[in-house]
Design a protein around this motif. Sequence first.
Motif, short mmCIF file in Angstrom:
data_model
loop_
_atom_site.label_atom_id
_atom_site.label_comp_id
_atom_site.label_asym_id
_atom_site.label_seq_id
_atom_site.Cartn_x
_atom_site.Cartn_y
_atom_site.Cartn_z
N LYS A 34 -15.57 23.56 -1.95
CA LYS A 34 -16.85 22.88 -1.97
C LYS A 34 -16.98 22.03 -0.70
O LYS A 34 -15.98 21.72 -0.04
CB LYS A 34 -16.93 21.97 -3.19
N ALA A 35 -18.19 21.64 -0.42
CA ALA A 35 -18.43 20.82 0.77
C ALA A 35 -17.60 19.54 0.74
O ALA A 35 -17.12 19.07 1.78
CB ALA A 35 -19.91 20.51 0.90
N GLY A 57 -15.55 29.82 -0.92
CA GLY A 57 -14.49 30.59 -0.30
C GLY A 57 -13.11 30.04 -0.59
O GLY A 57 -12.95 29.05 -1.31
N SER A 84 -18.57 24.64 4.88
CA SER A 84 -19.98 24.56 5.24
C SER A 84 -20.54 25.97 5.38
O SER A 84 -19.85 26.90 5.78
CB SER A 84 -20.15 23.80 6.55
N SER A 85 -21.83 26.08 5.08
CA SER A 85 -22.51 27.36 5.26
C SER A 85 -23.19 27.40 6.62
O SER A 85 -23.81 28.39 6.98
CB SER A 85 -23.53 27.57 4.15
N GLN A 129 -16.90 29.06 4.09
CA GLN A 129 -18.14 28.87 3.37
C GLN A 129 -17.88 28.33 1.97
O GLN A 129 -16.80 28.56 1.40
CB GLN A 129 -18.89 30.19 3.27
N PRO A 130 -18.83 27.62 1.41
CA PRO A 130 -18.69 27.17 0.02
C PRO A 130 -18.40 28.34 -0.91
O PRO A 130 -19.01 29.41 -0.78
CB PRO A 130 -20.05 26.55 -0.28
#
Length: 121
Positions: free
Chosen positions: A86-87, A16, A120-121, A13-14
């Motif tokens: 980040k993405a 992380g 990604s979330s 996840q962003p």
Amino acid sequence: QVQLVESGGGLVQPGGSLTLSCAASGSIFNIPDMRWYRQAPGKERELVAGITIGGSTNYGDSMKDRFTVSRDNAKNMLYLQMNTLKAEDTAVYYCNADVRSQRNGDYFNIWGQGTLVTVSS
């Protein structure tokens, strides 16, 4: 024959963290330089970080504040600690090394197959 095998990629996840590993194996005398590169979809491959056998490091633009490269010379291992992901960090991450052959002392450059990191979330 020398090979590099990356591991540790996956979905995160962003915000992380993730740690990548690269294991070098084969007829190796030593590995003067090791690097991480990444390639995002539709983009060129770019340098993430590099580290010499003596521990000197260098980073790609905007990488140093969130990523840390390290290595274990005794185990012929390379690591990349990635924080606050980040993405836009989504990419295939490749290990690259300049290797000196145990067999004949020649130097050559080698790439791993890559490990996918998806943020990604």
